[in-house]
Design a protein around this motif. Structure first.
Motif, PDB file in Angstrom:
ATOM      1  N   SER A  28       0.816  -1.227   0.000  1.00 28.94           N
ATOM      2  CA  SER A  28       0.000   0.000   0.000  1.00 28.94           C
ATOM      3  C   SER A  28       0.844   1.270   0.000  1.00 28.94           C
ATOM      4  N   ILE A  29       2.092   1.180   0.479  1.00 27.12           N
ATOM      5  CA  ILE A  29       2.960   2.360   0.466  1.00 27.12           C
ATOM      6  C   ILE A  29       3.953   2.312  -0.702  1.00 27.12           C
ATOM      7  N   GLY A  30       3.682   1.405  -1.643  1.00 26.94           N
ATOM      8  CA  GLY A  30       4.486   1.343  -2.856  1.00 26.94           C
ATOM      9  C   GLY A  30       5.780   0.570  -2.751  1.00 26.94           C
ATOM     10  N   HIS A  31       5.917  -0.279  -1.708  1.00 28.83           N
ATOM     11  CA  HIS A  31       7.134  -1.066  -1.521  1.00 28.83           C
ATOM     12  C   HIS A  31       6.775  -2.519  -1.220  1.00 28.83           C
ATOM     13  N   PRO A  32       6.233  -3.238  -2.216  1.00 31.49           N
ATOM     14  CA  PRO A  32       5.835  -4.629  -1.977  1.00 31.49           C
ATOM     15  C   PRO A  32       7.034  -5.504  -1.648  1.00 31.49           C
ATOM     16  N   ILE A  33       6.783  -6.588  -0.925  1.00 34.28           N
ATOM     17  CA  ILE A  33       7.832  -7.536  -0.546  1.00 34.28           C
ATOM     18  C   ILE A  33       8.248  -8.350  -1.767  1.00 34.28           C
ATOM     19  N   VAL A  34       9.554  -8.528  -1.940  1.00 30.94           N
ATOM     20  CA  VAL A  34      10.086  -9.263  -3.085  1.00 30.94           C
ATOM     21  C   VAL A  34       9.465 -10.657  -3.161  1.00 30.94           C
ATOM     22  N   GLY A  35       8.978 -11.014  -4.332  1.00 33.80           N
ATOM     23  CA  GLY A  35       8.406 -12.337  -4.562  1.00 33.80           C
ATOM     24  C   GLY A  35       6.934 -12.444  -4.224  1.00 33.80           C
ATOM     25  N   ASP A  36       6.305 -11.361  -3.787  1.00 39.50           N
ATOM     26  CA  ASP A  36       4.883 -11.381  -3.434  1.00 39.50           C
ATOM     27  C   ASP A  36       4.046 -11.174  -4.691  1.00 39.50           C
ATOM     28  N   ASP A  37       3.716 -12.267  -5.362  1.00 33.86           N
ATOM     29  CA  ASP A  37       2.944 -12.205  -6.607  1.00 33.86           C
ATOM     30  C   ASP A  37       1.579 -11.554  -6.396  1.00 33.86           C
ATOM     31  N   ARG A  42       7.201  -8.238  -7.716  1.00 32.92           N
ATOM     32  CA  ARG A  42       7.954  -9.026  -8.701  1.00 32.92           C
ATOM     33  C   ARG A  42       9.414  -8.593  -8.806  1.00 32.92           C
ATOM     34  N   ALA A  43       9.821  -7.494  -8.160  1.00 34.33           N
ATOM     35  CA  ALA A  43      11.222  -7.055  -8.212  1.00 34.33           C
ATOM     36  C   ALA A  43      12.117  -8.134  -7.616  1.00 34.33           C
ATOM     37  N   GLY A  44      13.223  -8.392  -8.249  1.00 33.01           N
ATOM     38  CA  GLY A  44      14.161  -9.380  -7.730  1.00 33.01           C
ATOM     39  C   GLY A  44      13.911 -10.772  -8.248  1.00 33.01           C
ATOM     40  N   VAL A  45      12.804 -11.001  -8.925  1.00 33.12           N
ATOM     41  CA  VAL A  45      12.484 -12.309  -9.473  1.00 33.12           C
ATOM     42  C   VAL A  45      12.959 -12.304 -10.929  1.00 33.12           C
ATOM     43  N   ASN A  48      15.641 -14.417  -7.029  1.00 26.06           N
ATOM     44  CA  ASN A  48      15.381 -15.089  -5.754  1.00 26.06           C
ATOM     45  C   ASN A  48      14.683 -16.435  -5.950  1.00 26.06           C
ATOM     46  N   GLY A  49      14.581 -16.890  -7.176  1.00 27.54           N
ATOM     47  CA  GLY A  49      13.953 -18.180  -7.445  1.00 27.54           C
ATOM     48  C   GLY A  49      12.446 -18.140  -7.347  1.00 27.54           C
ATOM     49  N   GLY A  50      11.845 -16.952  -7.315  1.00 26.00           N
ATOM     50  CA  GLY A  50      10.399 -16.839  -7.260  1.00 26.00           C
ATOM     51  C   GLY A  50       9.809 -17.023  -5.870  1.00 26.00           C
ATOM     52  N   ARG A  51      10.637 -17.041  -4.839  1.00 23.40           N
ATOM     53  CA  ARG A  51      10.150 -17.230  -3.468  1.00 23.40           C
ATOM     54  C   ARG A  51       9.781 -15.901  -2.833  1.00 23.40           C
ATOM     55  N   LEU A  52       8.814 -15.925  -1.938  1.00 21.56           N
ATOM     56  CA  LEU A  52       8.440 -14.756  -1.151  1.00 21.56           C
ATOM     57  C   LEU A  52       9.554 -14.481  -0.143  1.00 21.56           C
ATOM     58  N   CYS A  53      10.086 -13.275  -0.136  1.00 23.25           N
ATOM     59  CA  CYS A  53      11.200 -12.921   0.755  1.00 23.25           C
ATOM     60  C   CYS A  53      10.667 -12.274   2.030  1.00 23.25           C
TER      61      CYS A  53
END
Length: 82
Positions: A28-37, A42-45, A48-53
């Protein structure tokens, strides 16, 4: 691969036990967690192998404990288990 890596490690402390609290807030503040489809992280995928970080360094829960100090041993109370 030349892709920009605009990733920052943060420490979050949830205030409730509600599901997806941290994931929703960060998105909501424009900084989603890496791997959170689900919430746009989607940044970093695929780096990171597509895993939620999203990882926990400490967990605690409130649970029923039997026996109180100085009591008869039959009382129950809520205690924090870490």
């Amino acid at each position: 691969n030349g892709a920009a890596r605009n990733i920052t490690r943060v420490q979050l402390e949830p205030r409730t036990g509600r599901g997806h609290q941290l994931r929703l807030h960060m998105a909501s503040i424009g900084h989603p967690i890496v791997g959170d489809d689900m919430h746009g992280g989607r940044a970093g995928v695929p780096e990171n192998g597509g895993r939620l970080c999203l990882h926990a360094s400490k967990l605690s829960v409130d649970a029923w404990c039997k026996g109180m100090e100085g009591g008869s041993g039959d009382e129950h109370r809520i205690c924090r288990v870490e």
